[in-house]
Design a protein around this motif. Structure first.
Motif, short mmCIF file in Angstrom:
data_model
loop_
_atom_site.label_atom_id
_atom_site.label_comp_id
_atom_site.label_asym_id
_atom_site.label_seq_id
_atom_site.Cartn_x
_atom_site.Cartn_y
_atom_site.Cartn_z
N SER A 27 4.74 -3.13 -0.38
CA SER A 27 3.78 -2.51 -1.29
C SER A 27 3.07 -1.38 -0.57
CB SER A 27 2.77 -3.55 -1.77
OG SER A 27 1.93 -3.94 -0.69
N LEU A 28 2.42 -0.53 -1.37
CA LEU A 28 1.70 0.62 -0.83
C LEU A 28 0.65 0.20 0.19
CD1 LEU A 28 1.34 3.70 -0.99
CD2 LEU A 28 -0.32 3.33 -2.82
N LEU A 29 0.01 -0.95 -0.03
CA LEU A 29 -1.01 -1.44 0.89
C LEU A 29 -0.45 -1.63 2.29
CD1 LEU A 29 -3.77 -2.78 1.61
CD2 LEU A 29 -2.77 -4.93 0.84
N HIS A 30 0.65 -2.37 2.41
CA HIS A 30 1.22 -2.65 3.72
C HIS A 30 1.76 -1.39 4.39
CE1 HIS A 30 0.68 -6.90 3.29
NE2 HIS A 30 1.43 -6.97 2.21
N ILE A 31 2.33 -0.50 3.60
CA ILE A 31 2.88 0.73 4.17
C ILE A 31 1.76 1.65 4.66
CG2 ILE A 31 4.14 2.85 3.61
CD1 ILE A 31 5.94 1.16 1.81
N MET A 32 0.72 1.84 3.84
CA MET A 32 -0.36 2.75 4.22
C MET A 32 -1.19 2.21 5.39
SD MET A 32 -0.03 5.48 2.53
CE MET A 32 -1.58 6.25 3.04
N MET A 33 -1.24 0.91 5.56
CA MET A 33 -2.02 0.31 6.66
C MET A 33 -1.18 0.09 7.92
SD MET A 33 -5.21 -0.11 5.59
CE MET A 33 -5.95 -1.44 6.56
N ALA A 34 0.07 0.55 7.91
CA ALA A 34 0.97 0.31 9.03
C ALA A 34 0.51 0.96 10.31
CB ALA A 34 2.39 0.77 8.68
N ASP A 35 -0.29 2.03 10.21
CA ASP A 35 -0.78 2.70 11.41
C ASP A 35 -1.64 1.79 12.28
OD1 ASP A 35 0.40 5.12 11.44
OD2 ASP A 35 -1.40 6.30 11.17
#
Length: 361
Positions: free
Chosen positions: A346-354
């Motif tokens: 989901s967008l949450l996990h991808i955007m917080m990957a940093d």
């Protein structure tokens, strides 16, 4: 060569500017919809002379490199393909040049996404082998590869968003209950922040705050700012997400008590691909998070500002106009707490990957 022609044809098929591929004899091999729409005679013949005078055709076919040509009121870009057997001609109009750039850039995120998907399948298999054989080193390496894939996906998303924002398009917004949306985003992001030992405090006004915008873009912007706040926060210091209304504006703020931004850096933070690290190491991000957030905010009539003090923290404020339409409104949100958490991609996990925390393979 056939693959190259097929690829270029697919890239330019929906472009608003006419495009064609010709062989060195002047015969048209392929043309997009706009070519036949604007030069209807093309449907009955294959000769370039239907568009250009004979002497101009000879000049075009003798070109040995990429160039820009203007003749008889037609402005076009000509590119010789690597084999030199074919010539690509793209007719340029002022309003189409951004579309040209978009047509060249937009396929790239899809290419990366497909490759990363294949990599993740392999990573999952390696991780499963490590579990089965209690090979913890293999599992550790798989987790690192898994994280790297997520970071590529994050960069891919941001580049894709950047391409969409810099290319003009018809603005099609939807009415959004910003209060409910940010509550869902905050509750979901809090779970990731807990893994980082960072307390995410969500302070949202109880009353509905309605704006006109694109829901997914707003979510992406807020997550990009939260991700930055977590990345530069000191250990166990809280990050605060707030929403309040001031006059006719909805004001979203994300504050942290972290490293802060040096004065000589803060003036560059909205520049595309700009990153900074005080230790001079390459940054893990791509330098597009705040750039994209600013473009999205401006698109919907808002603004963004950043205040920061070194070693004390940073506050990012996004301001968007409140929708003042009359009558009853039906607000249907596609972004729910469940949708943000149920999918490991989901967008949450991808955007917080940093922040180096992603679901296991």
């Amino acid at each position: 060569m056939t693959n190259e022609i097929e690829f270029l044809s697919s890239v330019y098929e929906e472009l608003s500017a006419p495009f064609l591929i010709s062989d060195r004899n002047g015969s048209i091999i392929r043309g997009n919809k706009a070519l036949y729409r604007e030069f209807s005679d093309m449907r009955t013949g294959n000769s370039l002379s239907l568009v250009f005078p004979k002497q101009s055709v000879e000049e075009i076919l003798s070109v040995s490199e990429t160039s820009r040509i203007y003749i008889h009121g037609l402005d076009f870009s000509l590119t010789v393909m690597p084999s030199r057997e074919y010539v690509c001609i793209l007719f340029l109009k002022d309003e189409s040049r951004a579309d040209v750039m978009k047509s060249l850039l937009m396929p790239m995120p899809h290419v990366f996404r497909s490759s990363v998907s294949e990599m993740l399948l392999i990573v999952s298999s390696i991780y499963a082998m490590g579990e089965e054989n209690e090979d913890y080193r293999l599992m550790e390496l798989s987790q690192k590869l898994n994280l790297s894939c997520y970071k590529i996906l994050r960069g891919n998303n941001l580049v894709s968003s950047y391409c969409r924002q810099i290319c003009p398009s018809e603005k099609k917004g939807e009415l959004i209950n910003l209060s409910a949306l940010l509550k869902n985003v905050g509750d979901a992001a809090r779970i990731v922040c807990n893994d980082l030992e960072i307390a995410l405090e969500v302070q949202i006004e109880d009353e509905d705050v309605v704006i006109l915008a694109d829901e997914n873009s707003i979510v992406e912007s807020v997550l990009a700012v939260i991700d930055n706040a977590c990345k530069f926060s000191y250990s166990k210091e809280p990050v605060t997400l707030k929403l309040k209304t001031i006059g006719t504006n909805a004001v979203i703020s994300v504050s942290d008590k972290g490293k802060g931004i040096p004065p000589h850096v803060i003036e560059h933070i909205f520049e595309p691909y700009y990153t900074y690290n005080e230790d001079a190491y390459p940054m893990e991000g791509v330098g597009l998070g705040l750039t994209v957030t600013r473009l999205i905010t401006m698109k919907w009539g808002g603004n963004i500002s950043v205040t920061s003090k070194e070693y004390e923290g940073t506050t990012v404020v996004i301001t968007l106009p409140v929708y003042k339409g009359e009558g009853e409104m039906e607000l249907n949100s596609k972004v729910t707490l469940v949708s943000l958490l149920r999918d490991r991609f989901s967008l949450l996990h991808i955007m917080m990957a940093d922040n180096n925390t992603v679901p296991l393979p």
